[in-house]
Motif scaffolding. Sequence first.
Motif, PDB file in Angstrom:
ATOM      1  N   ASP A  33      14.696  -1.227   1.694  1.00  0.00           N
ATOM      2  CA  ASP A  33      15.217   0.065   2.149  1.00  0.00           C
ATOM      3  C   ASP A  33      14.514   0.496   3.435  1.00  0.00           C
ATOM      4  N   LYS A  34      15.291   0.829   4.454  1.00  0.00           N
ATOM      5  CA  LYS A  34      14.719   1.213   5.749  1.00  0.00           C
ATOM      6  C   LYS A  34      13.960   2.535   5.688  1.00  0.00           C
ATOM      7  N   ASN A  35      14.120   3.280   4.610  1.00  0.00           N
ATOM      8  CA  ASN A  35      13.405   4.544   4.438  1.00  0.00           C
ATOM      9  C   ASN A  35      12.144   4.389   3.601  1.00  0.00           C
ATOM     10  N   SER A  36      11.707   3.144   3.395  1.00  0.00           N
ATOM     11  CA  SER A  36      10.502   2.864   2.631  1.00  0.00           C
ATOM     12  C   SER A  36       9.371   2.431   3.552  1.00  0.00           C
ATOM     13  N   VAL A  37       8.149   2.809   3.164  1.00  0.00           N
ATOM     14  CA  VAL A  37       6.957   2.449   3.916  1.00  0.00           C
ATOM     15  C   VAL A  37       5.956   1.845   2.941  1.00  0.00           C
ATOM     16  N   PHE A  38       5.194   0.861   3.421  1.00  0.00           N
ATOM     17  CA  PHE A  38       4.227   0.160   2.594  1.00  0.00           C
ATOM     18  C   PHE A  38       2.844   0.288   3.223  1.00  0.00           C
ATOM     19  N   LEU A  39       1.924   0.912   2.506  1.00  0.00           N
ATOM     20  CA  LEU A  39       0.568   1.123   3.001  1.00  0.00           C
ATOM     21  C   LEU A  39      -0.425   0.425   2.089  1.00  0.00           C
ATOM     22  N   GLY A  40      -1.368  -0.293   2.653  1.00  0.00           N
ATOM     23  CA  GLY A  40      -2.421  -0.881   1.847  1.00  0.00           C
ATOM     24  C   GLY A  40      -2.976  -2.157   2.438  1.00  0.00           C
ATOM     25  N   GLU A  41      -4.232  -2.390   2.146  1.00  0.00           N
ATOM     26  CA  GLU A  41      -4.900  -3.629   2.517  1.00  0.00           C
ATOM     27  C   GLU A  41      -4.787  -4.586   1.338  1.00  0.00           C
ATOM     28  N   ILE A  42      -4.611  -5.859   1.609  1.00  0.00           N
ATOM     29  CA  ILE A  42      -4.481  -6.854   0.546  1.00  0.00           C
ATOM     30  C   ILE A  42      -5.763  -7.666   0.454  1.00  0.00           C
ATOM     31  N   GLY A  43      -6.331  -7.723  -0.764  1.00  0.00           N
ATOM     32  CA  GLY A  43      -7.521  -8.530  -1.011  1.00  0.00           C
ATOM     33  C   GLY A  43      -7.146  -9.983  -1.239  1.00  0.00           C
ATOM     34  N   LEU A  44      -8.145 -10.843  -1.322  1.00  0.00           N
ATOM     35  CA  LEU A  44      -7.917 -12.285  -1.467  1.00  0.00           C
ATOM     36  C   LEU A  44      -7.179 -12.647  -2.745  1.00  0.00           C
ATOM     37  N   SER A  45      -7.348 -11.865  -3.798  1.00  0.00           N
ATOM     38  CA  SER A  45      -6.662 -12.175  -5.061  1.00  0.00           C
ATOM     39  C   SER A  45      -5.336 -11.428  -5.201  1.00  0.00           C
ATOM     40  N   GLY A  46      -4.891 -10.775  -4.120  1.00  0.00           N
ATOM     41  CA  GLY A  46      -3.605 -10.079  -4.137  1.00  0.00           C
ATOM     42  C   GLY A  46      -3.687  -8.628  -4.532  1.00  0.00           C
ATOM     43  N   GLU A  47      -4.902  -8.125  -4.789  1.00  0.00           N
ATOM     44  CA  GLU A  47      -5.030  -6.708  -5.136  1.00  0.00           C
ATOM     45  C   GLU A  47      -4.801  -5.841  -3.904  1.00  0.00           C
ATOM     46  N   ILE A  48      -4.260  -4.650  -4.124  1.00  0.00           N
ATOM     47  CA  ILE A  48      -4.019  -3.715  -3.029  1.00  0.00           C
ATOM     48  C   ILE A  48      -5.210  -2.767  -2.967  1.00  0.00           C
ATOM     49  N   LEU A  64       8.399  12.275   9.519  1.00  0.00           N
ATOM     50  CA  LEU A  64       9.357  11.321  10.096  1.00  0.00           C
ATOM     51  C   LEU A  64      10.540  11.050   9.163  1.00  0.00           C
ATOM     52  N   ARG A  65      10.565  11.737   8.034  1.00  0.00           N
ATOM     53  CA  ARG A  65      11.671  11.714   7.062  1.00  0.00           C
ATOM     54  C   ARG A  65      11.825  10.396   6.294  1.00  0.00           C
ATOM     55  N   TYR A  66      10.717   9.686   6.112  1.00  0.00           N
ATOM     56  CA  TYR A  66      10.769   8.538   5.212  1.00  0.00           C
ATOM     57  C   TYR A  66      10.914   9.058   3.791  1.00  0.00           C
ATOM     58  N   LYS A  67      11.581   8.300   2.954  1.00  0.00           N
ATOM     59  CA  LYS A  67      11.885   8.760   1.590  1.00  0.00           C
ATOM     60  C   LYS A  67      10.909   8.235   0.546  1.00  0.00           C
ATOM     61  N   THR A  68      10.390   7.008   0.754  1.00  0.00           N
ATOM     62  CA  THR A  68       9.559   6.359  -0.258  1.00  0.00           C
ATOM     63  C   THR A  68       8.324   5.755   0.391  1.00  0.00           C
ATOM     64  N   CYS A  69       7.183   5.927  -0.272  1.00  0.00           N
ATOM     65  CA  CYS A  69       5.933   5.350   0.210  1.00  0.00           C
ATOM     66  C   CYS A  69       5.265   4.592  -0.929  1.00  0.00           C
ATOM     67  N   TYR A  70       5.073   3.299  -0.732  1.00  0.00           N
ATOM     68  CA  TYR A  70       4.298   2.474  -1.654  1.00  0.00           C
ATOM     69  C   TYR A  70       2.857   2.539  -1.154  1.00  0.00           C
TER      70      TYR A  70
END
Length: 103
Positions: A33-48, A64-70
């Motif tokens: 979805d173009k209204n989604s944003v993903f924030l986070g650093e990824i560790g070596l084992s895949g943890e956020i 900026l009117r984004y609807k969803t933030c992970y």
Amino acid sequence: IVNSIGGLKLTSPSMDLAIAISIYSSFENKNIDKNSVFLGEIGLSGEIRGIGNIIERITELNRLRYKTCYLPFINFNDKIKNIFNDKIILIPVKSLQDIIGKI
């Protein structure tokens, strides 16, 4: 460091998740979805891993009117829920596997 089109350099670890989801969506031919944003650093084992300035970042995303933030589960708390209630959908994630099940 990831170089993107036009020479823009993305150096913040908080962009890890967005880059990973972009690669995943390309390989799996999955629309994000173009209204989604993903924030986070990824560790070596895949943890956020958590990131700094989360309230300021979500405030700007809302402006900026984004609807969803992970966002990293560790950054998700009652204060953030109360500030952004009914403004933007916040989806806390713990790992790459966790987020793939949610998108």
